[in-house]
Design an enzyme around this catalytic site. Structure first.
Site, mmCIF file in Angstrom:
data_model
loop_
_atom_site.group_PDB
_atom_site.id
_atom_site.type_symbol
_atom_site.label_atom_id
_atom_site.label_comp_id
_atom_site.label_asym_id
_atom_site.label_seq_id
_atom_site.Cartn_x
_atom_site.Cartn_y
_atom_site.Cartn_z
ATOM 1 N N ASP A 41 77.772 19.989 109.386
ATOM 2 C CA ASP A 41 78.614 19.558 110.491
ATOM 3 C C ASP A 41 79.961 19.242 109.872
ATOM 4 O O ASP A 41 80.042 18.736 108.750
ATOM 5 C CB ASP A 41 78.039 18.341 111.215
ATOM 6 C CG ASP A 41 78.674 18.153 112.586
ATOM 7 O OD1 ASP A 41 78.897 19.170 113.282
ATOM 8 O OD2 ASP A 41 78.957 17.005 112.964
ATOM 9 N N GLY A 125 90.617 26.885 115.384
ATOM 10 C CA GLY A 125 90.624 25.447 115.610
ATOM 11 C C GLY A 125 91.970 24.816 115.298
ATOM 12 O O GLY A 125 93.011 25.260 115.780
ATOM 13 N N TYR A 126 91.946 23.805 114.473
ATOM 14 C CA TYR A 126 93.136 23.034 114.138
ATOM 15 C C TYR A 126 93.960 23.645 113.002
ATOM 16 O O TYR A 126 94.995 23.080 112.628
ATOM 17 C CB TYR A 126 92.731 21.592 113.764
ATOM 18 C CG TYR A 126 91.998 20.873 114.863
ATOM 19 C CD1 TYR A 126 92.697 20.310 115.930
ATOM 20 C CD2 TYR A 126 90.613 20.763 114.854
ATOM 21 C CE1 TYR A 126 92.030 19.648 116.948
ATOM 22 C CE2 TYR A 126 89.932 20.104 115.862
ATOM 23 C CZ TYR A 126 90.652 19.552 116.909
ATOM 24 O OH TYR A 126 89.988 18.897 117.929
ATOM 25 N N ASP A 127 93.534 24.770 112.463
ATOM 26 C CA ASP A 127 94.214 25.378 111.305
ATOM 27 C C ASP A 127 95.727 25.530 111.470
ATOM 28 O O ASP A 127 96.467 25.259 110.522
ATOM 29 C CB ASP A 127 93.591 26.732 110.951
ATOM 30 C CG ASP A 127 92.230 26.607 110.284
ATOM 31 O OD1 ASP A 127 91.886 25.501 109.814
ATOM 32 O OD2 ASP A 127 91.520 27.627 110.221
ATOM 33 N N LYS A 147 91.908 30.282 101.623
ATOM 34 C CA LYS A 147 91.374 29.174 102.409
ATOM 35 C C LYS A 147 89.972 28.794 101.928
ATOM 36 O O LYS A 147 89.666 27.607 101.759
ATOM 37 C CB LYS A 147 91.335 29.536 103.900
ATOM 38 C CG LYS A 147 90.823 28.402 104.770
ATOM 39 C CD LYS A 147 90.788 28.795 106.227
ATOM 40 C CE LYS A 147 90.111 27.721 107.047
ATOM 41 N NZ LYS A 147 89.909 28.117 108.431
ATOM 42 N N HIS A 152 87.136 22.564 103.010
ATOM 43 C CA HIS A 152 86.075 21.560 103.036
ATOM 44 C C HIS A 152 84.694 22.204 102.990
ATOM 45 O O HIS A 152 83.816 21.781 102.245
ATOM 46 C CB HIS A 152 86.225 20.672 104.270
ATOM 47 C CG HIS A 152 86.247 21.410 105.574
ATOM 48 N ND1 HIS A 152 87.129 22.429 105.865
ATOM 49 C CD2 HIS A 152 85.486 21.275 106.684
ATOM 50 C CE1 HIS A 152 86.916 22.879 107.078
ATOM 51 N NE2 HIS A 152 85.913 22.195 107.607
ATOM 52 N N ARG A 153 84.506 23.255 103.776
ATOM 53 C CA ARG A 153 83.209 23.919 103.812
ATOM 54 C C ARG A 153 82.957 24.676 102.511
ATOM 55 O O ARG A 153 81.844 24.687 101.988
ATOM 56 C CB ARG A 153 83.115 24.858 105.015
ATOM 57 C CG ARG A 153 81.689 25.365 105.229
ATOM 58 C CD ARG A 153 81.523 26.121 106.527
ATOM 59 N NE ARG A 153 81.442 25.205 107.649
ATOM 60 C CZ ARG A 153 82.332 25.140 108.645
ATOM 61 N NH1 ARG A 153 83.381 25.928 108.668
ATOM 62 N NH2 ARG A 153 82.175 24.289 109.631
#
Length: 184
Positions: A41, A125-127, A147, A152-153
């Site tokens: 998540d 998304g927020y990128d 990226k 994070h992922r």
């Protein structure tokens, strides 16, 4: 991946942390598939918004999911905040479970600042609003390889791969592999 298995309805993600949602999902899918499972998540945490949108990142502006509406709501919430105070991070919590219990967890984060004007056409998304001061770009301006190297992922996945590699190496004959699930 889940697309290779019989249809399984997704669990309700009602945890208050990324860890809680990832744990709920991984145990749910491991139970329904009878196989080891990997789930995550993740989302955006903005410091001056007390961590919002957080676990609500995908539906920040409500349902149905709408990236443009989420970004409009985010930018509006930050309008009165000085640009230097718009610090944020993308965070991912990844969990691996087998035999009805969690075996490994991994966390990844990437720090940035939210900018008002969207920049770049890559990502989702927020990128377009997530500025990386060290690179002088938003995550939407990065090539996929770049990226993935800093995301994070990507960080959580590299940590998890190291743990899984060791786990499988120490115990030959384990199940052929985990069912996988991912969410933003």
């Amino acid at each position: 991946g889940l697309d290779e298995l019989p249809s399984i309805d997704p669990p309700v993600e009602d945890g208050v942390t990324f860890q809680a949602n990832a744990t709920k999902k991984v145990l749910y899918y491991a139970e329904r598939t009878g196989r080891p499972a990997l789930a995550d998540d993740s989302g955006l945490e903005v410091d001056c918004l007390d961590g919002a949108p957080g676990v609500h990142s995908a539906y920040y502006a409500g349902e149905p999911r709408d990236d443009e509406a989420n970004n409009r709501k985010l930018v509006a919430a930050l309008r009165s905040i000085a640009p230097a105070q718009r610090t944020a991070r993308f965070r991912c919590h990844m969990v691996f479970a087998s035999g009805g219990r969690v075996l490994f967890e991994a966390v990844g984060a990437v720090e940035g600042v939210i900018v008002e004007e969207p920049r770049g056409a890559n990502g989702f998304g927020y990128d377009p609003h997530f500025w990386l001061p060290s690179l002088g770009k938003t995550t939407a301006e990065l090539a996929a390889e770049q990226k993935n190297a800093i995301s994070h992922r990507g960080k959580a996945l590299r940590e998890m791969v190291a743990k899984l590699t060791q786990w499988f190496a120490e115990s030959p004959g384990r199940d052929s592999g985990p069912a996988m699930e991912s969410s933003t």
